[in-house]
Scaffold this motif. Sequence first.
Motif, mmCIF file in Angstrom:
data_model
loop_
_atom_site.group_PDB
_atom_site.id
_atom_site.type_symbol
_atom_site.label_atom_id
_atom_site.label_comp_id
_atom_site.label_asym_id
_atom_site.label_seq_id
_atom_site.Cartn_x
_atom_site.Cartn_y
_atom_site.Cartn_z
ATOM 1 N N LEU A 241 0.841 -1.196 0.000
ATOM 2 C CA LEU A 241 0.000 0.000 0.000
ATOM 3 C C LEU A 241 0.877 1.247 0.000
ATOM 4 C CD1 LEU A 241 -2.735 -0.941 2.643
ATOM 5 C CD2 LEU A 241 -2.956 -0.977 0.148
ATOM 6 N N ALA A 242 0.486 2.223 -0.827
ATOM 7 C CA ALA A 242 1.204 3.493 -0.825
ATOM 8 C C ALA A 242 0.749 4.369 0.332
ATOM 9 C CB ALA A 242 0.994 4.218 -2.155
ATOM 10 N N VAL A 243 -0.550 4.389 0.615
ATOM 11 C CA VAL A 243 -1.107 5.185 1.717
ATOM 12 C C VAL A 243 -1.984 4.248 2.562
ATOM 13 C CG1 VAL A 243 -2.466 7.195 2.368
ATOM 14 C CG2 VAL A 243 -1.097 7.242 0.269
ATOM 15 N N PRO A 244 -1.423 3.618 3.570
ATOM 16 C CA PRO A 244 -2.209 2.683 4.388
ATOM 17 C C PRO A 244 -3.235 3.412 5.249
ATOM 18 C CG PRO A 244 0.007 2.926 5.284
ATOM 19 C CD PRO A 244 -0.008 3.677 3.993
ATOM 20 N N GLN A 245 -4.437 2.826 5.347
ATOM 21 C CA GLN A 245 -5.521 3.400 6.129
ATOM 22 C C GLN A 245 -6.053 2.350 7.102
ATOM 23 O OE1 GLN A 245 -8.418 4.784 3.342
ATOM 24 N NE2 GLN A 245 -7.081 6.350 2.449
ATOM 25 N N GLU A 246 -6.776 2.834 8.095
ATOM 26 C CA GLU A 246 -7.320 1.953 9.113
ATOM 27 C C GLU A 246 -8.237 0.899 8.490
ATOM 28 O OE1 GLU A 246 -7.875 3.510 13.442
ATOM 29 O OE2 GLU A 246 -8.782 4.996 12.080
ATOM 30 N N GLY A 247 -8.063 -0.335 8.969
ATOM 31 C CA GLY A 247 -8.904 -1.418 8.513
ATOM 32 C C GLY A 247 -8.416 -2.114 7.265
ATOM 33 N N ARG A 279 -2.710 -10.200 14.718
ATOM 34 C CA ARG A 279 -2.934 -9.433 13.481
ATOM 35 C C ARG A 279 -1.680 -9.313 12.637
ATOM 36 N NH1 ARG A 279 -3.598 -4.651 13.530
ATOM 37 N NH2 ARG A 279 -2.731 -4.165 15.578
ATOM 38 N N MET A 280 -0.517 -9.486 13.217
ATOM 39 C CA MET A 280 0.747 -9.411 12.485
ATOM 40 C C MET A 280 1.266 -10.831 12.266
ATOM 41 S SD MET A 280 2.588 -6.282 14.521
ATOM 42 C CE MET A 280 1.742 -4.728 14.820
ATOM 43 N N ILE A 281 1.154 -11.304 11.057
ATOM 44 C CA ILE A 281 1.501 -12.686 10.721
ATOM 45 C C ILE A 281 2.814 -12.698 9.946
ATOM 46 C CG2 ILE A 281 0.739 -14.774 9.553
ATOM 47 C CD1 ILE A 281 -2.127 -13.767 9.869
ATOM 48 N N VAL A 282 3.805 -13.438 10.429
ATOM 49 C CA VAL A 282 5.102 -13.588 9.764
ATOM 50 C C VAL A 282 5.145 -14.938 9.070
ATOM 51 C CG1 VAL A 282 7.596 -13.672 10.056
ATOM 52 C CG2 VAL A 282 6.229 -12.100 11.448
ATOM 53 N N GLU A 283 5.325 -14.907 7.752
ATOM 54 C CA GLU A 283 5.453 -16.122 6.957
ATOM 55 C C GLU A 283 6.662 -15.977 6.051
ATOM 56 O OE1 GLU A 283 1.865 -16.689 4.821
ATOM 57 O OE2 GLU A 283 0.713 -17.383 6.555
ATOM 58 N N GLY A 284 7.770 -16.633 6.440
ATOM 59 C CA GLY A 284 8.998 -16.519 5.660
ATOM 60 C C GLY A 284 9.526 -15.103 5.685
ATOM 61 N N THR A 290 -3.448 -7.989 9.050
ATOM 62 C CA THR A 290 -4.787 -8.353 8.571
ATOM 63 C C THR A 290 -5.744 -7.174 8.609
ATOM 64 O OG1 THR A 290 -5.355 -9.105 10.799
ATOM 65 C CG2 THR A 290 -4.489 -10.752 9.253
ATOM 66 N N SER A 291 -5.591 -6.275 9.611
ATOM 67 C CA SER A 291 -6.464 -5.105 9.716
ATOM 68 C C SER A 291 -5.694 -4.010 10.455
ATOM 69 C CB SER A 291 -7.753 -5.451 10.466
ATOM 70 O OG SER A 291 -8.591 -4.311 10.575
ATOM 71 N N LEU A 292 -5.344 -2.949 9.732
ATOM 72 C CA LEU A 292 -4.524 -1.892 10.305
ATOM 73 C C LEU A 292 -5.323 -1.038 11.288
ATOM 74 C CD1 LEU A 292 -2.636 -0.656 7.109
ATOM 75 C CD2 LEU A 292 -1.643 -1.912 9.030
ATOM 76 N N ASN A 293 -4.618 -0.550 12.320
ATOM 77 C CA ASN A 293 -5.176 0.476 13.199
ATOM 78 C C ASN A 293 -4.054 1.380 13.669
ATOM 79 O OD1 ASN A 293 -3.939 -0.688 15.574
ATOM 80 N ND2 ASN A 293 -5.557 -2.235 15.557
ATOM 81 N N LYS A 294 -4.410 2.411 14.448
ATOM 82 C CA LYS A 294 -3.432 3.418 14.848
ATOM 83 C C LYS A 294 -2.309 2.844 15.709
ATOM 84 C CE LYS A 294 -5.142 7.214 13.011
ATOM 85 N NZ LYS A 294 -4.369 8.086 12.103
#
Length: 435
Positions: A241-247, A279-284, A290-294
């Motif tokens: 994402l260039a401009v990440p937003q909530e959710g 919500r923060m999944i590390v795979e390799g 999965t869902s951004l927030n502040k």
Amino acid sequence: MNLKSNLIFTLYTIYGILLKVMASKGKVRGVSGQYPLVQNVTVTEGGTVNLTCRVEYNDNTSLQWSNPAQQTLFFGDKKALRDNRIELVRATSSELTISISDVTLSDEGMYTCSLFTMPVRTAKAYLTVLGVPEKPEIDGLTKPAREGDHITLTCITQGSKPAADLRWFRNEKEVKGAKEVNASGKTFTVRSSLQLQVDRNDDGVAYTCRVDHVALTQTPQQATEVLEVHYAPRVEIIHSLAVPQEGQYLKLECVSKGNPSPEPVMWTKDGGDLPDLDRMIVEGKELTFTSLNKTDNGTYRCEASNHLGTSSAEYILYVYDVPTTLPPSTTPLLHPIPPDPTTLLNTHVKVTGTGDPNAVGQHGTDHALIGGVVAVVVFVTLCLIIVLGRYLARHKGTYLTNEAKGADDAPDADTAIINAEGNHAHAEEKKEYFI
């Protein structure tokens, strides 16, 4: 009668001249035709060669072939030397052709064809034997090499005659090496050296040494070595994402290039462990939100290493609010306007001096607007200054004119004062009063 006798005498004279001319031509033909004719021949070592001797005119005189050691090979159709490699091909009164198979370098030399007339006439043909170069070998390659190492590749081929030519290729592009030629009997040994300072771009590159020689008529001899170069990793972070937003869903990929491959990579946030593994999944090499927030705002660091070194990259994440309303427009916005422009200036990725595409410049429009306002103010100020200057220039000194009335005709200063007072008196006299 006399005329007839003269005519007969003339005819006999002409006939005699013709007979002499024909006899002289036959004699010349016989002399020139009695010389054998041969040609020089070139053959590759191990091949087969034919030696041919021809005579244009022969009165059944015998022909003979002899080798450089003056040993008779064939006398007419009779074999004189016991050598199974030598065979009769054709034997006539005007031609003698023999063949030599499995030719060696020792067969090279001058061969003689003899025609047994009185005196014996001979012709010589030189047999050239080409030495076939051996398949080249490449020495000096260290596997694996490290980035920055200096190595020297040496290509060697033996048995060529004349000396072969060695050429170097980096993949398909030719590169120049240093050539050295040494004689060994009738053949030559050729070496060519190529000096390199290897880097990561040489990893997997094929270096080929090719032999060019006149004896190699079909495919040239060559040898190939593929370089393996070990080097420390280099890391960069690619984000979805260039401009990440909530959710929103966000994926960060840690792209690491090194040999050996740096596996696995390590993710951290603000110098510590990742706080929310639900919500923060590390795979390799990937870190997925999965869902951004502040609370996800912060500096994310990816680190990769192998036995030659360690490299890391940073990504500064700022999560923007979701816009509640959209301005009416037929063209969709490329980037939403952030609520806090000063915070946006601090959003970027740090990868060896390379800015993060997430740090989008949102102040371009504001700067343009402020610049336009400043330009208008400056323009108006300049116009006011110009108008005021012109006004002052046109009214300069007008207040001195009324006080100096009468001074132009006065001979001296006293008279000027009297005249001025008189004018004031007249001015008083000219006053009118209305009741």
